[in-house]
Write a protein that holds these residues in place. Structure first.
Motif, PDB file in Angstrom:
ATOM      1  N   GLN A 245       0.829  -1.204   0.000  1.00 29.50           N
ATOM      2  CA  GLN A 245       0.000   0.000   0.000  1.00 29.50           C
ATOM      3  C   GLN A 245       0.869   1.261   0.000  1.00 29.50           C
ATOM      4  N   THR A 246       1.972   1.236   0.716  1.00 32.53           N
ATOM      5  CA  THR A 246       2.855   2.398   0.766  1.00 32.53           C
ATOM      6  C   THR A 246       3.447   2.681  -0.603  1.00 32.53           C
ATOM      7  N   PHE A 247       3.967   1.647  -1.255  1.00 30.64           N
ATOM      8  CA  PHE A 247       4.553   1.848  -2.580  1.00 30.64           C
ATOM      9  C   PHE A 247       3.492   2.233  -3.599  1.00 30.64           C
ATOM     10  N   GLU A 248       2.301   1.682  -3.460  1.00 31.29           N
ATOM     11  CA  GLU A 248       1.206   2.066  -4.348  1.00 31.29           C
ATOM     12  C   GLU A 248       0.838   3.534  -4.153  1.00 31.29           C
ATOM     13  N   THR A 249       0.876   3.998  -2.916  1.00 33.93           N
ATOM     14  CA  THR A 249       0.575   5.394  -2.627  1.00 33.93           C
ATOM     15  C   THR A 249       1.638   6.305  -3.219  1.00 33.93           C
ATOM     16  N   ILE A 250       2.896   5.931  -3.070  1.00 30.48           N
ATOM     17  CA  ILE A 250       3.978   6.727  -3.654  1.00 30.48           C
ATOM     18  C   ILE A 250       3.834   6.769  -5.177  1.00 30.48           C
ATOM     19  N   ALA A 251       3.515   5.650  -5.785  1.00 29.42           N
ATOM     20  CA  ALA A 251       3.301   5.606  -7.234  1.00 29.42           C
ATOM     21  C   ALA A 251       2.088   6.444  -7.623  1.00 29.42           C
ATOM     22  N   ARG A 252       1.038   6.406  -6.817  1.00 32.36           N
ATOM     23  CA  ARG A 252      -0.167   7.192  -7.104  1.00 32.36           C
ATOM     24  C   ARG A 252       0.137   8.684  -7.063  1.00 32.36           C
ATOM     25  N   ILE A 253       0.994   9.102  -6.133  1.00 34.97           N
ATOM     26  CA  ILE A 253       1.404  10.507  -6.071  1.00 34.97           C
ATOM     27  C   ILE A 253       2.014  10.921  -7.407  1.00 34.97           C
ATOM     28  N   TYR A 254       2.865  10.067  -7.932  1.00 35.74           N
ATOM     29  CA  TYR A 254       3.478  10.379  -9.224  1.00 35.74           C
ATOM     30  C   TYR A 254       2.426  10.438 -10.333  1.00 35.74           C
ATOM     31  N   HIS A 255       1.597   9.423 -10.428  1.00 37.78           N
ATOM     32  CA  HIS A 255       0.609   9.363 -11.508  1.00 37.78           C
ATOM     33  C   HIS A 255      -0.390  10.515 -11.445  1.00 37.78           C
ATOM     34  N   GLU A 256      -0.748  10.945 -10.244  1.00 38.54           N
ATOM     35  CA  GLU A 256      -1.688  12.054 -10.105  1.00 38.54           C
ATOM     36  C   GLU A 256      -1.045  13.403 -10.387  1.00 38.54           C
ATOM     37  N   SER A 257       0.283  13.465 -10.341  1.00 38.56           N
ATOM     38  CA  SER A 257       0.985  14.741 -10.502  1.00 38.56           C
ATOM     39  C   SER A 257       1.838  14.811 -11.758  1.00 38.56           C
ATOM     40  N   ALA A 258       2.004  13.712 -12.468  1.00 40.07           N
ATOM     41  CA  ALA A 258       2.912  13.674 -13.620  1.00 40.07           C
ATOM     42  C   ALA A 258       2.519  14.657 -14.714  1.00 40.07           C
ATOM     43  N   HIS A 259       1.244  14.965 -14.846  1.00 46.65           N
ATOM     44  CA  HIS A 259       0.771  15.871 -15.884  1.00 46.65           C
ATOM     45  C   HIS A 259       0.917  17.348 -15.495  1.00 46.65           C
ATOM     46  N   CYS A 260       1.244  17.626 -14.246  1.00 43.36           N
ATOM     47  CA  CYS A 260       1.287  19.001 -13.748  1.00 43.36           C
ATOM     48  C   CYS A 260       2.524  19.743 -14.239  1.00 43.36           C
ATOM     49  N   THR A 261       2.330  20.995 -14.575  1.00 41.85           N
ATOM     50  CA  THR A 261       3.430  21.894 -14.911  1.00 41.85           C
ATOM     51  C   THR A 261       3.070  23.276 -14.389  1.00 41.85           C
ATOM     52  N   PHE A 262       4.039  23.932 -13.737  1.00 38.48           N
ATOM     53  CA  PHE A 262       3.830  25.262 -13.161  1.00 38.48           C
ATOM     54  C   PHE A 262       2.675  25.273 -12.155  1.00 38.48           C
ATOM     55  N   GLU A 263       2.556  24.210 -11.354  1.00 46.11           N
ATOM     56  CA  GLU A 263       1.476  24.131 -10.377  1.00 46.11           C
ATOM     57  C   GLU A 263       2.044  23.967  -8.971  1.00 46.11           C
ATOM     58  N   LYS A 264       1.198  24.209  -7.997  1.00 42.76           N
ATOM     59  CA  LYS A 264       1.530  23.935  -6.598  1.00 42.76           C
ATOM     60  C   LYS A 264       0.967  22.551  -6.293  1.00 42.76           C
ATOM     61  N   VAL A 265       1.822  21.629  -5.951  1.00 41.97           N
ATOM     62  CA  VAL A 265       1.416  20.255  -5.665  1.00 41.97           C
ATOM     63  C   VAL A 265       1.584  20.023  -4.170  1.00 41.97           C
ATOM     64  N   ASP A 266       0.471  19.849  -3.472  1.00 42.76           N
ATOM     65  CA  ASP A 266       0.485  19.586  -2.038  1.00 42.76           C
ATOM     66  C   ASP A 266       0.367  18.087  -1.820  1.00 42.76           C
ATOM     67  N   ILE A 267       1.291  17.544  -1.044  1.00 42.69           N
ATOM     68  CA  ILE A 267       1.253  16.133  -0.668  1.00 42.69           C
ATOM     69  C   ILE A 267       0.746  16.077   0.774  1.00 42.69           C
ATOM     70  N   ASP A 268      -0.447  15.530   0.958  1.00 41.82           N
ATOM     71  CA  ASP A 268      -1.075  15.485   2.273  1.00 41.82           C
ATOM     72  C   ASP A 268      -0.489  14.342   3.094  1.00 41.82           C
ATOM     73  N   MET A 269       0.199  14.691   4.159  1.00 40.84           N
ATOM     74  CA  MET A 269       0.837  13.714   5.039  1.00 40.84           C
ATOM     75  C   MET A 269       0.035  13.521   6.332  1.00 40.84           C
ATOM     76  N   GLY A 270      -1.225  13.968   6.328  1.00 36.76           N
ATOM     77  CA  GLY A 270      -2.050  13.933   7.533  1.00 36.76           C
ATOM     78  C   GLY A 270      -2.294  12.553   8.103  1.00 36.76           C
ATOM     79  N   ASP A 271      -2.325  11.529   7.275  1.00 36.77           N
ATOM     80  CA  ASP A 271      -2.584  10.173   7.765  1.00 36.77           C
ATOM     81  C   ASP A 271      -1.308   9.424   8.138  1.00 36.77           C
TER      82      ASP A 271
END
Length: 108
Positions: free
Chosen positions: A8-34
């Motif tokens: 699950q941890t590695f899947e989450t890290i991979a998901r962070i990449y996949h959800e952000s890979a298309h971003c350019t010139f954006e503010k990307v917040d990674i929620d570490m609350g959990d």
């Protein structure tokens, strides 16, 4: 984000990449609350993903981080790449996180 070494941890890290890979010139917040704890060796894959995201001219920010987690990740220098100051490790219990460029192979 999960807090153990399970798939699950590695899947989450991979998901962070996949959800952000298309971003350019954006503010990307990674929620570490959990996240209650983050194993230091996981800083390498997470750091690689965050570096890749920031290379696309994004601003990466780790948000909602507990104070104990902030201290641990500041002590191993991980957070120094994201605007936080490093906290000295007076106990000698951490392995410093380092980021290397491709051309830095001899330092790696």
């Amino acid at each position: 984000m999960a807090s153990t070494h399970g798939s699950q941890t590695f899947e989450t890290i991979a998901r962070i990449y996949h959800e952000s890979a298309h971003c350019t010139f954006e503010k990307v917040d990674i929620d570490m609350g959990d996240v209650t704890w983050f194993e230091a060796d996981l800083c390498a894959p997470l750091g690689a993903i965050l570096y890749s995201i920031s290379e696309a001219l994004n601003t990466v920010t780790l948000v909602n981080m507990s104070q104990p987690l902030k201290v641990a990740l500041a002590r191993n220098a991980f957070l120094s790449y994201y605007g936080s100051e490093r906290i000295p490790d007076g106990f000698g219990t951490t392995i410093e996180y380092k980021r290397f460029e491709v051309k830095d192979d001899r330092y790696f």
